[in-house]
Structure formats: C-alpha cells, structure tokens
Design an enzyme around this catalytic site. Structure first.
Site, short mmCIF file in Angstrom:
data_model
loop_
_atom_site.label_atom_id
_atom_site.label_comp_id
_atom_site.label_asym_id
_atom_site.label_seq_id
_atom_site.Cartn_x
_atom_site.Cartn_y
_atom_site.Cartn_z
N ALA A 277 -18.79 30.43 23.59
CA ALA A 277 -20.15 30.95 23.42
C ALA A 277 -20.98 29.95 22.62
O ALA A 277 -20.59 29.53 21.53
CB ALA A 277 -20.09 32.30 22.69
N ALA A 278 -22.11 29.56 23.19
CA ALA A 278 -22.97 28.57 22.53
C ALA A 278 -24.29 28.50 23.27
O ALA A 278 -24.41 28.95 24.41
CB ALA A 278 -22.29 27.19 22.58
N TYR B 129 -20.90 29.82 32.73
CA TYR B 129 -20.45 28.93 33.82
C TYR B 129 -19.00 28.47 33.62
O TYR B 129 -18.12 28.78 34.43
CB TYR B 129 -21.42 27.74 33.88
CG TYR B 129 -20.97 26.56 34.69
CD1 TYR B 129 -20.58 26.71 36.03
CD2 TYR B 129 -20.95 25.29 34.14
CE1 TYR B 129 -20.18 25.61 36.78
CE2 TYR B 129 -20.56 24.19 34.88
CZ TYR B 129 -20.17 24.36 36.19
OH TYR B 129 -19.78 23.26 36.93
N ILE B 130 -18.73 27.76 32.55
CA ILE B 130 -17.37 27.23 32.36
C ILE B 130 -16.41 28.36 31.99
O ILE B 130 -15.29 28.46 32.50
CB ILE B 130 -17.36 26.12 31.29
CG1 ILE B 130 -18.28 24.95 31.72
CG2 ILE B 130 -15.94 25.62 31.05
CD1 ILE B 130 -18.51 23.90 30.65
N GLY C 127 -24.94 34.28 30.44
CA GLY C 127 -23.85 34.71 31.32
C GLY C 127 -24.19 35.99 32.05
O GLY C 127 -25.23 36.61 31.80
N ILE D 56 -21.95 36.36 18.62
CA ILE D 56 -21.07 35.70 17.63
C ILE D 56 -21.77 35.52 16.28
O ILE D 56 -21.12 35.20 15.30
CB ILE D 56 -20.53 34.34 18.13
CG1 ILE D 56 -21.66 33.38 18.51
CG2 ILE D 56 -19.55 34.53 19.28
CD1 ILE D 56 -21.20 31.94 18.73
N PHE E 155 -17.07 15.80 28.80
CA PHE E 155 -18.19 14.97 29.21
C PHE E 155 -19.06 15.83 30.15
O PHE E 155 -19.26 17.00 29.84
CB PHE E 155 -17.67 13.63 29.77
CG PHE E 155 -17.27 12.71 28.62
CD1 PHE E 155 -16.22 13.05 27.77
CD2 PHE E 155 -17.99 11.57 28.33
CE1 PHE E 155 -15.89 12.26 26.66
CE2 PHE E 155 -17.67 10.76 27.23
CZ PHE E 155 -16.62 11.11 26.41
N TYR F 167 -27.98 19.93 18.93
CA TYR F 167 -26.88 20.47 19.75
C TYR F 167 -25.57 19.78 19.37
O TYR F 167 -24.58 20.45 19.05
CB TYR F 167 -27.19 20.27 21.25
CG TYR F 167 -26.01 20.58 22.14
CD1 TYR F 167 -25.56 21.89 22.30
CD2 TYR F 167 -25.33 19.56 22.82
CE1 TYR F 167 -24.45 22.17 23.11
CE2 TYR F 167 -24.24 19.84 23.63
CZ TYR F 167 -23.79 21.14 23.76
OH TYR F 167 -22.69 21.41 24.55
N ILE G 222 -36.20 10.81 37.96
CA ILE G 222 -35.08 10.24 37.21
C ILE G 222 -35.68 9.44 36.06
O ILE G 222 -36.54 8.56 36.28
CB ILE G 222 -34.17 9.37 38.11
CG1 ILE G 222 -33.45 10.26 39.13
CG2 ILE G 222 -33.16 8.58 37.27
CD1 ILE G 222 -32.43 9.56 40.01
N1 LIG Z 1 -21.72 22.33 30.87
C1 LIG Z 1 -21.36 21.18 30.32
O1 LIG Z 1 -21.51 20.10 30.93
C2 LIG Z 1 -20.75 21.17 28.93
C3 LIG Z 1 -20.40 19.93 28.38
C4 LIG Z 1 -19.82 19.91 27.11
C5 LIG Z 1 -19.56 21.08 26.43
N2 LIG Z 1 -19.92 22.28 26.97
C6 LIG Z 1 -19.63 23.49 26.19
O2 LIG Z 1 -19.02 24.45 27.04
C7 LIG Z 1 -19.37 25.76 26.62
C8 LIG Z 1 -19.83 26.57 27.82
O3 LIG Z 1 -20.98 25.94 28.39
P1 LIG Z 1 -21.58 26.37 29.80
O4 LIG Z 1 -22.07 25.15 30.45
O5 LIG Z 1 -20.61 27.25 30.49
O6 LIG Z 1 -22.87 27.20 29.33
P2 LIG Z 1 -23.29 28.72 29.63
O7 LIG Z 1 -24.65 28.88 29.03
O8 LIG Z 1 -23.11 29.04 31.07
O9 LIG Z 1 -22.22 29.55 28.79
C9 LIG Z 1 -22.39 29.93 27.44
C10 LIG Z 1 -22.09 31.41 27.33
O10 LIG Z 1 -22.22 31.79 25.95
C11 LIG Z 1 -22.95 33.01 25.89
N3 LIG Z 1 -23.62 33.05 24.57
C12 LIG Z 1 -24.64 32.26 24.15
N4 LIG Z 1 -24.98 32.58 22.89
C13 LIG Z 1 -24.15 33.59 22.50
C14 LIG Z 1 -24.00 34.35 21.31
N5 LIG Z 1 -24.82 34.15 20.26
N6 LIG Z 1 -23.05 35.30 21.26
C15 LIG Z 1 -22.24 35.54 22.34
N7 LIG Z 1 -22.34 34.86 23.49
C16 LIG Z 1 -23.28 33.90 23.58
C17 LIG Z 1 -23.91 32.95 27.06
O11 LIG Z 1 -24.38 34.23 27.48
C18 LIG Z 1 -23.06 32.27 28.13
O12 LIG Z 1 -22.35 33.22 28.90
C19 LIG Z 1 -20.38 25.60 25.50
O13 LIG Z 1 -19.71 25.78 24.28
C20 LIG Z 1 -20.88 24.18 25.65
O14 LIG Z 1 -21.29 23.64 24.41
C21 LIG Z 1 -20.52 22.35 28.21
#
Ligand SMILES: NC(=O)c1ccc[n+]([C@@H]2O[C@H](COP(=O)([O-])OP(=O)(O)OC[C@H]3O[C@@H](n4cnc5c(N)ncnc54)[C@H](O)[C@@H]3O)[C@@H](O)[C@H]2O)c1
Length: 318
Positions: free
Chosen positions: A73-74, A10-11, A35, A51, A165, A141, A201
């Site tokens: 990636a997470a 997403y991000i 993704g 990763i 946030f 997390y 909620i």
């Molecule tokens: N969405 C939020 O509100 C938010 C807030 C704070 C931090 N974040 C951080 O932003 C980042 C992106 O989050 P997002 O909301 O886009 O989530 P998301 O799940 O859409 O994106 C994570 C991406 O990482 C990939 N991934 C997961 N495990 C993997 C691995 N082992 N090897 C390679 N790729 C892998 C997934 O396929 C996915 O495309 C993350 O690091 C998350 O911790 C998100």
C-alpha cells in the site's frame, strides 16, 4: 494466513492471485484509493482500511493471526509527490512504520516490502545499479519509500525488501491492468494507440543510443513470483534480504514506443518535448543478488511485457 496491504492494486493483485493459486490463504487490506475489489479474482477477503490509521490496522491484526505481511500500500506517483510531499510522508513513510510496528506487536514473524529503484536517485554511472549503490532519492516518493525500508530494518528481524525497477505487463487473461494514472510510459502508449493520438516523449538529447532515456522493465508476474519465492526464503530461516528486481535489459523510451507500434499495428506519432527536470537518463538493474539468493530471474522479455499489457488494455476498454 498472509496479509497483503495494497493487494487490490496493480502489483498487489498479481501477488494475491499467485498466492491463492499456490494454496495460500490471503487477506487484503486496502483503502481502494487506487485499487478495486474486482481485482481480487478468487474473491479473497478484503478489509477496507487505511495504513495511516492504527485503529484500522489493529482491527485486522486482532482478528487474524498472520504468518506474514506483504506490504505494497502506497501512493506511487513520483511527480505528484513533489507537490504532495506531506501526504506521501503520511502514507508511505508513517503508514509503513504503522504496518511494521503493529504486525510486530501481533507476533507476525515475516515481513515483505515492495520498494522502488527510486531509492537510488540518479545513478553515479551508466553501470548496472547494485544494491550497494548510494541511496540518494531525488523525489519525496523515493525518500518516503526508502523510509519504509529503514523502519522495516529497525523493527523486523526477518524481512525481504525488493527494489523494483519499471513494472509492466498483465496476467495472461488481461484481467489486472496497470492504471494509466500511474503516468508510466507503457499505459500512456497503449492509451495513445487506442485513441489514435500521439505521445510526447520528454527529452531526445540524452547520451543514449537514440537520445531518449533508458529504463529497465520487468513483468508484473515476475515480480509476483519473486514475492512467492521471498516467502519461502523467510520460511526456510535464511534471514533477511534486500534486493533489486528488474529485467536487466537496457531499453529506451523510443524502443518501447516502437514495440507498442509493432504489437498494436497502430502508428503513434511522437512529439519530442524538453527533458523532464530531474529525470534520470539511464537506469538499469543489477539482478545478480536475486539470481544468486533466490534463484529468481525474469521469465518474460520486453515483448511479452508489452503484448500482455496491451492485451489487458484493449480487453478492459471494450
Ligand atoms: N508500478 C511500478 O512500476 C512500481 C515500481 C517500484 C515500486 N512499486 C511499488 O509497488 C507497490 C504497488 O504499486 P502499484 O504500481 O501496484 O500501485 P497501485 O496504486 O496500483 O497500488 C497501490 C495500492 O495501495 C492502496 N493504497 C494507497 N494508499 C493506501 C492507504 N493509505 N491505505 C491502504 N491502502 C492504500 C491503493 O488503493 C492501491 O490498491 C507500491 O508500494 C509502489 O511503491 C511500484
């Protein structure tokens, strides 16, 4: 050339879109667990890899000399991380360490990290949370995201880590959307509106204006813009930076609900459930450091976040 891990998510996909539009060459590294290749709107190169695998990472860094790695990636579900703590450690903690150490051994000068406000844990007061707030995550997390920042600091000389946030919204054509699997409030509300169902909620007796928890929402395009500015910051040799990214506006769950009703024109009945154990009542970013160091501030308000997020949901469900 820039490597974006998690760039098909997403991000990440919003960052990839902005970088490509700005003329940067981008390669995406993603295991596609959450993704999708269709999120790469300009057909950017995708390397499918994990990763956790040093072989997968070495292969991509051996093939191309990168100027920067942007690491997203997470695994991202805080509730799930409680029952899957070992897996979250392997991906978010050890996987991040792999990214930093292998990038460093391949002489990649700059590293940027997507961290989370979850690293702060329960805020000590209802004041805005500054970067100097104690780091006491309350979930695996948050602990594993913090570990990723600690290893970045250990291994890298020139880095930017952003602590986001609550991220919401979507790009203007509604092509890249937040997964409802993330359990974030906004996609759950869009889903509830579109399926004409109600929403639960959790908690209505918090010490807030309407009893529901307060959060701080920021548009995903504002997050993407911060990474672009962060890259310029590193290129200009200004050193390293760890800073919050938020909207800076306190918003209750009930206020989010009411605005989704207004924008969708659909009534979403609320059932108030018990508080979620360990849920934080009030979370609000201090974004002065991002304003002062990067000249970044959010362009989008809450209405724009919900309007674009809802539009993307409707568009992708027909
Ligand atoms: N969405 C939020 O509100 C938010 C807030 C704070 C931090 N974040 C951080 O932003 C980042 C992106 O989050 P997002 O909301 O886009 O989530 P998301 O799940 O859409 O994106 C994570 C991406 O990482 C990939 N991934 C997961 N495990 C993997 C691995 N082992 N090897 C390679 N790729 C892998 C997934 O396929 C996915 O495309 C993350 O690091 C998350 O911790 C998100």
């Amino acid at each position: 050339m820039i490597l974006v891990t998690g760039g098909a998510g997403y991000i990440g996909s919003h960052i990839v879109k902005l970088l490509s539009e700005s003329g940067e060459q981008v390669v995406v590294f993603d295991n596609l667990i959450a993704g999708s290749p269709k999120n790469l709107l300009s057909g950017e190169e995708l390397v499918v890899g994990d990763i956790r695998s040093t072989d997968d990472l070495n292969k991509v860094f051996d093939t191309t000399q990168f100027e920067a790695v942007i690491h997203l990636a997470a695994l991202v579900n805080a509730a799930e991380s409680v029952s899957q703590a070992k897996l979250y450690k392997e991906v978010n903690d050890l996987g991040s360490r792999n990214v930093w150490s292998i990038a460093k051994s391949h002489n990649v000068p700059y590293a940027l990290y997507a961290n989370s406000a979850a690293v702060y844990g329960t805020p000590v007061s209802n004041d805005r949370v500054k970067e100097s707030h104690p780091l006491r995550p309350t979930s695996p997390y948050g602990e594993t995201k913090l570990a990723g920042e600690t290893s970045l600091q250990e291994l890298y000389d020139n880095y930017v880590a952003f602590r986001f946030f609550n991220v919401g919204g979507a790009e203007s054509e509604g092509r890249l959307l937040q997964s409802k699997d993330s359990r974030a409030i906004m996609p759950r509300l869009y889903e509830a509106a579109m399926s004409h169902q109600g929403i639960v909620i959790s908690g209505s007796d918090y010490d807030t204006v309407d009893g529901t928890v307060v959060r701080d929402f920021v548009h995903v395009e504002d997050i993407a813009r911060a990474f672009h500015i962060g890259l310029s910051y590193l290129r200009s040799g200004k050193g390293s930076l760890i800073c919050n990214l938020g909207g800076g506006v306190p918003t209750t769950m009930k206020q989010v609900h009411d605005l989704v009703e207004e924008i969708s024109g659909i009534t979403i009945p609320i059932t108030y459930g018990p508080r979620n154990p360990g849920d934080i009542s009030y979370s609000l970013a201090d974004i002065e450091l991002a304003k002062n160091s990067l000249n970044w501030s959010p362009n989008h308000d809450l209405k724009s976040i919900i309007r674009s997020g809802y539009h993307a949901y409707v568009k992708n469900s027909v």
